[in-house]
Design a protein around this motif. Structure first.
Motif, PDB file in Angstrom:
ATOM      1  N   PHE A 265       0.815  -1.215   0.000  1.00 49.76           N
ATOM      2  CA  PHE A 265       0.000   0.000   0.000  1.00 49.76           C
ATOM      3  C   PHE A 265       0.848   1.265   0.000  1.00 49.76           C
ATOM      4  O   PHE A 265       2.018   1.256   0.378  1.00 49.76           O
ATOM      5  CB  PHE A 265      -0.927  -0.001   1.213  1.00 49.76           C
ATOM      6  N   THR A 267       2.017   5.068   1.182  1.00 44.23           N
ATOM      7  CA  THR A 267       2.257   5.682   2.489  1.00 44.23           C
ATOM      8  C   THR A 267       1.798   7.131   2.434  1.00 44.23           C
ATOM      9  O   THR A 267       1.748   7.747   1.367  1.00 44.23           O
ATOM     10  CB  THR A 267       3.752   5.632   2.851  1.00 44.23           C
ATOM     11  N   ASP A 269      -1.242   8.426   3.268  1.00 39.65           N
ATOM     12  CA  ASP A 269      -2.691   8.653   3.296  1.00 39.65           C
ATOM     13  C   ASP A 269      -3.246   7.981   4.545  1.00 39.65           C
ATOM     14  O   ASP A 269      -3.260   6.757   4.648  1.00 39.65           O
ATOM     15  CB  ASP A 269      -3.356   8.082   2.045  1.00 39.65           C
ATOM     16  N   ASN A 270      -3.731   8.773   5.490  1.00 39.68           N
ATOM     17  CA  ASN A 270      -4.173   8.240   6.772  1.00 39.68           C
ATOM     18  C   ASN A 270      -5.690   8.095   6.880  1.00 39.68           C
ATOM     19  O   ASN A 270      -6.204   7.805   7.953  1.00 39.68           O
ATOM     20  CB  ASN A 270      -3.661   9.122   7.920  1.00 39.68           C
ATOM     21  N   SER A 271      -6.419   8.341   5.792  1.00 39.28           N
ATOM     22  CA  SER A 271      -7.863   8.148   5.875  1.00 39.28           C
ATOM     23  C   SER A 271      -8.172   6.662   5.991  1.00 39.28           C
ATOM     24  O   SER A 271      -7.391   5.812   5.553  1.00 39.28           O
ATOM     25  CB  SER A 271      -8.570   8.749   4.659  1.00 39.28           C
ATOM     26  N   SER A 272      -9.308   6.348   6.561  1.00 44.97           N
ATOM     27  CA  SER A 272      -9.637   4.956   6.864  1.00 44.97           C
ATOM     28  C   SER A 272      -9.669   4.077   5.628  1.00 44.97           C
ATOM     29  O   SER A 272      -9.307   2.898   5.684  1.00 44.97           O
ATOM     30  CB  SER A 272     -10.994   4.885   7.582  1.00 44.97           C
ATOM     31  N   LYS A 275      -5.932   4.584   2.867  1.00 43.03           N
ATOM     32  CA  LYS A 275      -4.657   3.903   3.151  1.00 43.03           C
ATOM     33  C   LYS A 275      -4.544   2.540   2.484  1.00 43.03           C
ATOM     34  O   LYS A 275      -3.471   1.922   2.508  1.00 43.03           O
ATOM     35  CB  LYS A 275      -4.477   3.761   4.663  1.00 43.03           C
ATOM     36  N   ARG A 279       0.513   0.653  -3.801  1.00 42.33           N
ATOM     37  CA  ARG A 279       1.734   1.389  -4.098  1.00 42.33           C
ATOM     38  C   ARG A 279       2.180   1.110  -5.525  1.00 42.33           C
ATOM     39  O   ARG A 279       2.206  -0.039  -5.974  1.00 42.33           O
ATOM     40  CB  ARG A 279       2.845   0.992  -3.118  1.00 42.33           C
TER      41      ARG A 279
END
Length: 338
Positions: A265, A267, A269-272, A275, A279
Motif C-alpha cells: 500500500f 504511504t 494517506d491516513n484516511s480509513s 490507506k 503502491r
C-alpha cells in the motif's frame, strides 16, 4: 439557494431515472410533500411506489430503520467525508441503523449509506437481485430464506465483519458478487455457496468460505497472518492472482504469498479507506488477472473514496456574500462528475 442547487444536481445525476419519481429525505428540514421532500424516512417510503428513488441527504441525525417491500433505489451521501478532504462540500454522512429487504423488494439498489447499527446485522435480506454498493457497514449482511440469488455487494467498507451471513436453515446464497470492498474485520460465507470474490482487501484474521463452495477468488489481498484462520475450497484455477501475507494457498496460478503488507500500500494517506490504495511498482500494481491492479482500487469499477455515489457531487461551494449592482448574488460551484 442550496435547495435549488441540489435540485439541479439531482436533475443532472438522475437522467436515467426519468420515468420514476425522485423523493428527497432530509431530517433537518421541514416536510414539503408537494415538492416530494420529507423529513422522515418512513414517511418518504410510504409516499413512494416501486421504481422510485429516495435521495437521503447527509445529516447529523440518524435516519433509523426501514423495512422495504417495494423495488426502490436509495442513495445517500457516503461516509468518511471528514477524512477524505476535497471530494465533497457536504461533510454530513447519511447514517441509518438497519434496512430489511422483504418480499416485494427484489431489484432494489442501495448506494452511499452508512449503516451504524452495532452488534446486529446492518442489512437483512429475504430476497435476491439486490445491489448494495458504496456503503459503510458496521456489521454484516444477513441472508434469510431459500433460493436467494444474485446479491451484489461492491465498493463498500466493512468495519467489523464482512460477508453474507445466514440464519437457521437458510440455504447458502448463490451467484453472489462480492467485489472491490474493504473488509477490516473477519469474513464469512456459508459453505456450498457460489459466486465471485474479486478485488477486495481482507484485513481480519478469519477468512472462511467453506471447503465445498463454488467460488471464483481472484485479485484479492489477504492480510490475516495465521494459516489456520483460513477456510476455503481446494486450490485450483478458480483461486488465482491473490496476495497474502501468509500462505493459505500456493504461489501457483499467479498467487503471491508471504508478502510484506507495507510493500503493498501507499504511504502518507491516513484516511480509513485511502490507506488501502496500492503502491506504484508494488506487488499489487498490474499483477491481477487480465493485468489489472490487485485490491479494491483495481478493475473496471474500483472502490471510490468515502463511498460517493455515481452522481455529480458538489466539492466546492463559495460566495462573497455580497450582491452586485443588479441585485444578483454571484456564487461559484465546483462539481465532480464521479
Amino acid at each position: 439557494m442550496k435547495r435549488y442547487v441540489l435540485l439541479l444536481i439531482l436533475l443532472i445525476g438522475f437522467q436515467s431515472f426519468s420515468y420514476s419519481k425522485i423523493i428527497r429525505v432530509n431530517n433537518m428540514e421541514e416536510s414539503i410533500p408537494e415538492e416530494n421532500l420529507y423529513s422522515n424516512l418512513e414517511d418518504a417510503y410510504k409516499n413512494s411506489v416501486s421504481g422510485d428513488t429516495l435521495y437521503i441527504e447527509g445529516s447529523n441525525i440518524p435516519y433509523g430503520d426501514l423495512n422495504i417491500e417495494k423495488r426502490l433505489t436509495l442513495i445517500g451521501q457516503g461516509y468518511f467525508t471528514n477524512e477524505n478532504l476535497g471530494i465533497s462540500s457536504n461533510k454530513f454522512e447519511t447514517v441509518v441503523n438497519r434496512i430489511t429487504l422483504s418480499d416485494g423488494s427484489s431489484g432494489s439498489k442501495i448506494y452511499g449509506l452508512k449503516f451504524n447499527q452495532s452488534g446486529l446485522a446492518n442489512v437483512i435480506t429475504h430476497v435476491g437481485n439486490i445491489v448494495l454498493s458504496n456503503c459503510y457497514f458496521h456489521f454484516s449482511i444477513i441472508v434469510i430464506g431459500h433460493n436467494i440469488e444474485n446479491i451484489v455487494v461492491n465498493r463498500s467498507y466493512f468495519n467489523l465483519n464482512g460477508g453474507l451471513s445466514v440464519n437457521g436453515v437458510t440455504e447458502p446464497p448463490q451467484n453472489f458478487i462480492f467485489t472491490n470492498n474493504i473488509v477490516v474485520g473477519n469474513f464469512y460465507i456459508k459453505d456450498e455457496s457460489s459466486g465471485t470474490i474479486t478485488n477486495n482487501v481482507f484485513k481480519g484474521s478469519d477468512f472462511s468460505v467453506g471447503e465445498n463452495a463454488n467460488l471464483q477468488i481472484h485479485n484479492n489481498i489477504f492480510l490475516g497472518t495465521e494459516i489456520s484462520d483460513y477456510l476455503m475450497p481446494e486450490e485450483g484455477s478458480n483461486i488465482s492472482h491473490n496476495i497474502s501475507v501468509a500462505a493459505p494457498f500456493s504461489d501457483g496460478n499467479n498467487n503471491q504469498i508471504n508478502i510484506v503488507e507495507a510493500d503493498v500500500f501507499i504511504t502518507g494517506d491516513n484516511s480509513s479507506d485511502g490507506k488501502f490504495q496500492i503502491r506504484e511498482g508494488g506487488p499489487a500494481d498490474g499483477k491481477g488477472k487480465d493485468g489489472i491492479d490487485i485490491g479494491p482500487f483495481g478493475g473496471p469499477k474500483p472502490y471510490k473514496l468515502s463511498g460517493l455515489p455515481d452522481i455529480p457531487t458538489i466539492y466546492d461551494f463559495s460566495t462573497s456574500g455580497f450582491g452586485n449592482a443588479d441585485g444578483k448574488l454571484p456564487i461559484t460551484i465546483k462539481v465532480s462528475a464521479n
